[in-house]
Design a protein around this motif. Structure first.
Motif, short mmCIF file in Angstrom:
data_model
loop_
_atom_site.label_atom_id
_atom_site.label_comp_id
_atom_site.label_asym_id
_atom_site.label_seq_id
_atom_site.Cartn_x
_atom_site.Cartn_y
_atom_site.Cartn_z
N ALA A 59 0.83 -1.21 0.00
CA ALA A 59 0.00 0.00 0.00
C ALA A 59 0.86 1.26 0.00
O ALA A 59 0.55 2.24 -0.68
N THR A 60 1.98 1.23 0.73
CA THR A 60 2.87 2.38 0.78
C THR A 60 3.53 2.61 -0.56
O THR A 60 3.65 3.75 -1.04
N HIS A 61 3.99 1.54 -1.19
CA HIS A 61 4.58 1.66 -2.53
C HIS A 61 3.59 2.31 -3.50
O HIS A 61 3.96 3.23 -4.25
N LEU A 62 2.35 1.85 -3.48
CA LEU A 62 1.37 2.36 -4.43
C LEU A 62 0.90 3.76 -4.08
O LEU A 62 0.37 4.47 -4.93
N THR A 63 1.09 4.17 -2.83
CA THR A 63 0.78 5.53 -2.44
C THR A 63 1.85 6.51 -2.93
O THR A 63 1.55 7.61 -3.38
N VAL A 64 3.11 6.08 -2.85
CA VAL A 64 4.23 6.93 -3.28
C VAL A 64 4.31 7.02 -4.80
O VAL A 64 4.67 8.06 -5.35
N ALA A 65 3.95 5.94 -5.50
CA ALA A 65 4.08 5.87 -6.96
C ALA A 65 2.93 6.62 -7.64
O ALA A 65 1.91 6.92 -7.03
N PRO A 66 3.08 6.90 -8.93
CA PRO A 66 1.97 7.49 -9.70
C PRO A 66 0.76 6.56 -9.70
O PRO A 66 0.91 5.34 -9.61
N PRO A 67 -0.46 7.11 -9.80
CA PRO A 67 -1.67 6.27 -9.77
C PRO A 67 -1.70 5.19 -10.84
O PRO A 67 -2.35 4.16 -10.67
N ALA A 68 -1.00 5.41 -11.93
CA ALA A 68 -1.00 4.42 -13.02
C ALA A 68 -0.47 3.08 -12.56
O ALA A 68 -0.91 2.03 -13.05
N LEU A 69 0.47 3.06 -11.61
CA LEU A 69 1.03 1.79 -11.16
C LEU A 69 -0.01 0.97 -10.42
O LEU A 69 -0.06 -0.26 -10.57
N ARG A 70 -0.85 1.61 -9.64
CA ARG A 70 -1.92 0.89 -8.96
C ARG A 70 -2.85 0.23 -9.98
O ARG A 70 -3.26 -0.93 -9.83
N ALA A 71 -3.19 0.98 -11.03
CA ALA A 71 -4.05 0.44 -12.07
C ALA A 71 -3.40 -0.74 -12.78
O ALA A 71 -4.06 -1.73 -13.11
N VAL A 72 -2.09 -0.66 -12.99
CA VAL A 72 -1.37 -1.74 -13.66
C VAL A 72 -1.35 -3.00 -12.80
O VAL A 72 -1.58 -4.11 -13.29
N CYS A 73 -1.09 -2.85 -11.50
CA CYS A 73 -1.08 -4.01 -10.60
C CYS A 73 -2.46 -4.67 -10.57
O CYS A 73 -2.57 -5.91 -10.57
N PHE A 74 -3.51 -3.86 -10.54
CA PHE A 74 -4.87 -4.41 -10.56
C PHE A 74 -5.13 -5.15 -11.88
O PHE A 74 -5.71 -6.24 -11.89
N ALA A 75 -4.69 -4.57 -12.98
CA ALA A 75 -4.90 -5.20 -14.30
C ALA A 75 -4.16 -6.52 -14.40
O ALA A 75 -4.66 -7.49 -14.99
N MET A 76 -2.95 -6.60 -13.82
CA MET A 76 -2.18 -7.85 -13.86
C MET A 76 -2.90 -8.95 -13.09
O MET A 76 -2.95 -10.10 -13.53
N LYS A 77 -3.46 -8.60 -11.93
CA LYS A 77 -4.21 -9.59 -11.16
C LYS A 77 -5.44 -10.06 -11.93
O LYS A 77 -5.74 -11.26 -11.96
N ALA A 78 -6.15 -9.11 -12.54
CA ALA A 78 -7.35 -9.47 -13.32
C ALA A 78 -6.96 -10.35 -14.50
O ALA A 78 -7.66 -11.34 -14.82
N TRP A 79 -5.85 -10.04 -15.16
CA TRP A 79 -5.35 -10.85 -16.28
C TRP A 79 -5.04 -12.27 -15.81
O TRP A 79 -5.39 -13.25 -16.48
N ALA A 80 -4.38 -12.39 -14.67
CA ALA A 80 -4.00 -13.71 -14.16
C ALA A 80 -5.23 -14.53 -13.77
O ALA A 80 -5.29 -15.74 -14.03
N ARG A 81 -6.20 -13.89 -13.14
CA ARG A 81 -7.42 -14.61 -12.77
C ARG A 81 -8.15 -15.10 -14.01
O ARG A 81 -8.66 -16.22 -14.05
N GLN A 82 -8.24 -14.24 -15.03
CA GLN A 82 -8.95 -14.59 -16.26
C GLN A 82 -8.32 -15.80 -16.94
O GLN A 82 -9.02 -16.59 -17.57
N ARG A 83 -7.02 -15.96 -16.77
CA ARG A 83 -6.30 -17.06 -17.43
C ARG A 83 -5.99 -18.21 -16.48
O ARG A 83 -5.24 -19.12 -16.83
N ALA A 84 -6.57 -18.15 -15.28
CA ALA A 84 -6.42 -19.22 -14.29
C ALA A 84 -4.97 -19.50 -13.95
O ALA A 84 -4.55 -20.65 -13.81
#
Length: 209
Positions: A59-84
């Motif tokens: 949470a601290t990393h994503l607070t310090v970083a630009p908001p785009a990184l939070r969106a990217v981490c969320f997208a990676m998790k969604a991608w991984a779930r979609q592909r099992a």
């Protein structure tokens, strides 16, 4: 831990809107899997201070970083779930590991989009009160922060860069993903080892959590 989770399972199962989706006891940290009324998956553990600290660090990393990184981490998790290919119980990286993958790739950019933090200094529940990030937690703060107006444009570009980094640049056989170090590092380097942990096996993904 086992006894507490077994006791909580039927109690939580009777809670309106809350669904118990699984109980995992055969791991280092036993976990009760839940689905919250809003549809969000959640894991419940007992006396898991390491888990609180790890979540706080992410949470601290994503607070310090630009908001785009939070969106990217969320997208990676969604991608991984979609592909099992998501979840330790199935033999794949956890949600924490996917967040580490996104943060580490951002740390390795020039200029970096994620800072290097001192994990020892970041306490559990660091942002529970909405406080900022003390400078003493930050080891390296040379982070490029694009203008917020670039957010829509940056997120898909950053996602593409992260996937390209792990597909073409990162050496999975020789390197380790470590947001603690915040730089590329070989498994054999002394700095890659963590006290109390075994050496990285040669046949698994090396993501330091």
């Amino acid at each position: 831990q086992h006894r507490t989770l077994r006791t909580l399972r039927p109690l939580l199962a009777r809670t309106p809107g809350l669904e118990v989706t699984g109980l995992v006891l055969e791991t280092r940290v036993p976990v009760l899997h839940l689905e919250l009324p809003c549809g969000t998956a959640a894991d419940l553990s007992v006396e898991n201070r390491d888990g609180c600290r790890k979540s706080s660090l992410i949470a601290t990393h994503l607070t310090v970083a630009p908001p785009a990184l939070r969106a990217v981490c969320f997208a990676m998790k969604a991608w991984a779930r979609q592909r099992a290919v998501y979840g330790q119980m199935a033999g794949y990286p956890s949600g924490l590991a996917f967040a580490c993958l996104g943060i580490f790739a951002a740390q390795c950019l020039e200029p970096p989009l994620a800072a290097q933090l001192d994990p020892v200094k970041v306490p559990p529940f660091a942002h529970a009160g909405g406080n900022g990030t003390p400078a003493s937690w930050i080891v390296s703060s040379q982070v490029h922060r694009p203008d917020d107006l670039q957010f829509r444009e940056l997120s898909p570009r950053l996602l593409r860069v992260v996937f390209q980094f792990y597909a073409e640049d990162f050496d999975w056989a020789e390197e380790v993903v470590s947001i603690r170090l915040g730089r590329r590092c070989l498994r054999q380097e002394p700095s890659a080892s963590v006290e109390g942990r075994p050496a990285y096996p040669a046949d698994v993904l090396s993501v330091e959590d």
